[in-house]
Design a protein around this motif. Sequence first.
Motif, short mmCIF file in Angstrom:
data_model
loop_
_atom_site.label_atom_id
_atom_site.label_comp_id
_atom_site.label_asym_id
_atom_site.label_seq_id
_atom_site.Cartn_x
_atom_site.Cartn_y
_atom_site.Cartn_z
N ALA A 473 26.16 43.68 37.31
CA ALA A 473 27.41 43.08 36.81
C ALA A 473 27.34 41.56 36.79
O ALA A 473 27.82 40.92 35.85
CB ALA A 473 28.59 43.56 37.65
N ARG A 534 33.52 39.41 37.85
CA ARG A 534 34.34 40.62 37.74
C ARG A 534 35.25 40.65 36.52
O ARG A 534 35.44 41.71 35.92
CB ARG A 534 35.21 40.78 39.00
CG ARG A 534 34.44 40.94 40.29
CD ARG A 534 33.61 42.19 40.31
NE ARG A 534 34.44 43.38 40.26
CZ ARG A 534 34.94 43.96 41.34
NH1 ARG A 534 34.69 43.49 42.54
NH2 ARG A 534 35.68 45.05 41.23
N ARG A 535 35.82 39.51 36.13
CA ARG A 535 36.84 39.59 35.08
C ARG A 535 37.12 38.23 34.49
O ARG A 535 37.05 37.21 35.18
CB ARG A 535 38.15 40.13 35.68
CG ARG A 535 39.27 40.33 34.66
CD ARG A 535 40.57 40.65 35.36
NE ARG A 535 41.15 39.46 35.98
CZ ARG A 535 42.20 39.48 36.79
NH1 ARG A 535 42.75 40.63 37.13
NH2 ARG A 535 42.67 38.36 37.29
N LEU A 553 36.26 43.22 31.54
CA LEU A 553 36.08 43.71 32.91
C LEU A 553 34.63 44.12 33.14
O LEU A 553 33.99 44.73 32.26
CB LEU A 553 37.00 44.90 33.18
CG LEU A 553 38.49 44.65 32.91
CD1 LEU A 553 39.28 45.94 33.06
CD2 LEU A 553 39.03 43.59 33.83
N GLU A 555 32.50 46.08 36.09
CA GLU A 555 32.56 46.83 37.34
C GLU A 555 31.15 47.31 37.69
O GLU A 555 30.52 48.03 36.93
CB GLU A 555 33.48 48.04 37.19
CG GLU A 555 33.71 48.82 38.46
CD GLU A 555 34.54 48.04 39.48
OE1 GLU A 555 34.35 48.27 40.69
OE2 GLU A 555 35.35 47.19 39.06
N THR A 562 26.27 48.39 34.99
CA THR A 562 27.62 47.81 34.94
C THR A 562 28.49 48.62 34.00
O THR A 562 28.06 48.96 32.88
CB THR A 562 27.57 46.36 34.44
OG1 THR A 562 26.75 45.60 35.31
CG2 THR A 562 28.97 45.74 34.40
N ARG A 778 42.09 42.72 48.05
CA ARG A 778 41.78 43.35 46.77
C ARG A 778 43.05 43.67 45.99
O ARG A 778 43.10 43.55 44.77
CB ARG A 778 40.97 44.62 47.00
CG ARG A 778 40.46 45.25 45.70
CD ARG A 778 39.85 46.64 45.91
NE ARG A 778 38.67 46.57 46.76
CZ ARG A 778 38.62 47.08 47.99
NH1 ARG A 778 39.70 47.65 48.51
NH2 ARG A 778 37.53 47.00 48.71
N ASP A 783 38.39 38.80 44.49
CA ASP A 783 37.06 39.37 44.41
C ASP A 783 36.46 39.37 45.82
O ASP A 783 35.84 38.39 46.25
CB ASP A 783 36.19 38.54 43.46
CG ASP A 783 34.76 39.06 43.37
OD1 ASP A 783 34.52 40.17 43.88
OD2 ASP A 783 33.91 38.35 42.82
#
Length: 797
Positions: A473, A534-535, A553, A555, A562, A778, A783
Amino acid sequence: MAGLILLTGATGYIGSRLLRVLEEGGCAVRCLARQPGRVAAGRATTEVVSGDCLDEASLDAAMTGVDQAYYLVHSMASGPLFAARDREAAANFGRAAARAGVRRIIYLGGLGEDRGSLSTHLKSRLETGEALRKAGIPVVEYRASIVVGAGSLSFEMIRALVERLPVMICPRWVDTRTQPIAIDDVLAYLRAALDLPKGQQGIFEIGGPAVVSYGDMMREYARLRGLRRLLVPVPVLTPRLSGLWLGLVTPAQARVGRALVEGLRNPTVVRSSAALETFAIRPMTLREAFLRAIDEGGPAQFKIDSRVALVNAPAAQAFAPIRRIGGATGWYFGDALWRLRGWIDGALGGVGMPRGRRDPDDCVVGDIIDAWRVEACEPDRLLRLSAGLKLPGRGWLEFRVDPLDGGARSLIRQTAAFDPRGVAGRLYWYGVLPLHALVFRGLLRRIVQRAGQDGPPPDPSRFTYSSIVGAPAAEVFRWHERPGALAALTPASLVRIERQEGGIRDGGRVAMSIGLGRTRVRWAIRHHGYIAGRRFCDEQVTGPFAVWRHAHLFEPIGPAETLYEDRLEFAVARRGWLNRVAAAVLRPILTIAFAHRHRVVQAAVGRAGPRVAPRWAAAITLMAATTMYPAVAQGQAPPVRTVQFVDLDRYTGDWFEIARFPNRFQRQCVGDVRATYARRSDGRLDVVNRCRTAGGEIEARGVTRMVDEQALAKLKVRFAPAWLSWLPMVWGDYWIIGLAPDYSWAVVGDPGRDYLWILARSRQLDAASIAEARAAARASGYDIDRLVLTPHARASL
């Protein structure tokens, strides 16, 4: 528990505050007043009776059933014979109390050293105490000097002199020694007298910890307000001339008579330690007393520009343009004037008026909106902004929306408030008042217009496309941060990237034009919601959609794969049927377009990526977008949520750092990180941070203040010197987002998710508690993979 308490002077400065203290403590109170209608009783159980201490017959009914009585009246306003009237009133009160069997009288008088040279006023205060004692019942007499508090005669006189006069020609009494005491400490002493053993009496001299002069008090006030003042003492001002001089330069409530000014020449210093030995009260410092008085009395000194307007719309619709103010939306009216003000501020070394805000459609406490900071925000009801511009004082702009007619209409109240600092602050306020009238009137008018135009937002359609990319990721995410990533994902034949700044991090912007030849549509998007690895998100600022929100996104699925996901919310118009038709047309095009994008990413970073297809699908999607109606975007990033309530008394003490996000403030710390919090008398917290470095232990001392006075979970912390505390940028956000029921661990972060700490009461935290703390972080969008454990030399994790 004391029985029924009789309170005189309940309409005065000290008596009215004592009444609140007694009521809050659950005491049964009866107030005696010549004008009962002026007594502001806070409880239905508080009695208010009519009576006059100069009319002894009127006191008997008031004394019936009374256990202890407060005597807080004087006759200074009655003229030159006030001393005789004070003696008569005290004698009447004492005899009536004796007849009724009152157990104790509590009286507040004045300090004075030498009766022979005392002023008439101070001598009268001593004579009043003697008259009360002649009745033969126990009397607790407090003798105090200057009482410091918002609204007190002495403090308001000092405030007015220092604020209004850069240079003060002062009489000799500015060098007189005195021992001022805070109003809260006076009230504490008065309340404590009720709990003395039966029959105990005495004279108690009370004062703060420092002996100062009136000049020292003026200089201290000036320092706290950031003012420079010059005091020039002269010997020629007699008490009578001093009274006239004060009446000219101080407000009406501080215009004292000749008798009171005459008393300023007498030293009023505590000589007995009886009060400290008898009561467990330790008065606060002069600085603390001044700070409390300034905070409490500040709003009464503010300059206000308030305007109201009615709008035929419910509160949510009326508030919509208010919550979107600033940033790319602008300030609705006089944008050129706002930019000019920002340019002037920048030239003076300030922050200027940068066009930016975290989210174009939503805000939370602590957000920056151009040169303003969100100080308070209640959805569909309140937005208060504090100015970050360089000003000779402090400024706020507040919008409040109240529903009317069952919610069909709304009242918008716009208030500009300014706390002027000294003469410069007053000159500034009155100098820009005509400009404020123009700008704020136009601003409110445009808000009303927009509120009337804005209907309910459209319900967006949703679209999701996911794929598995054969790469970690972090690697997939880093590819999107490359400068050429956007160009690789869009067809160059249709899309011109005209400007790109800030990358994909929060606040980054992209301006594009889409189309063929000269037939093009401009599309501007803004990035937000960035979480490294992550985002990241983008949303339309201007362009062909009414709503366009896009979340990217990433993950992790094991160490080498990923889950790569795009989530869209979109709408083309406010008409529901048109959105449904557009969604039916766009969904298959979006599917083809995002399949192409995912193949591009797989080919770029995947371990065995397939051949990339041509970009025709993305081109079709963008061409379809150019046929839709342009509108302003709406978007919302999920806010960080704090715990519901923090008991600060339980929160104080030692905390050990278990884990943290790496940050520049703790670069030197290699372990043994801990923080100690201690409650201050002003409600703030002192904080001492310590850590072990390669060269030994270091520490940083700071202070926290409350932002949310209800939950007490949102604080601001400052480690910069106190003289810089007026600067907004030296205060950092300290939000408590997780807390164990037994206060054994806590999670602290900030609304931007840049900082995160897991703290515990001991150097070691069990695995289950660490899991709970990580889960709390979370849940607020942090993160948690960025967390690094903190080593402690004397315990292992």
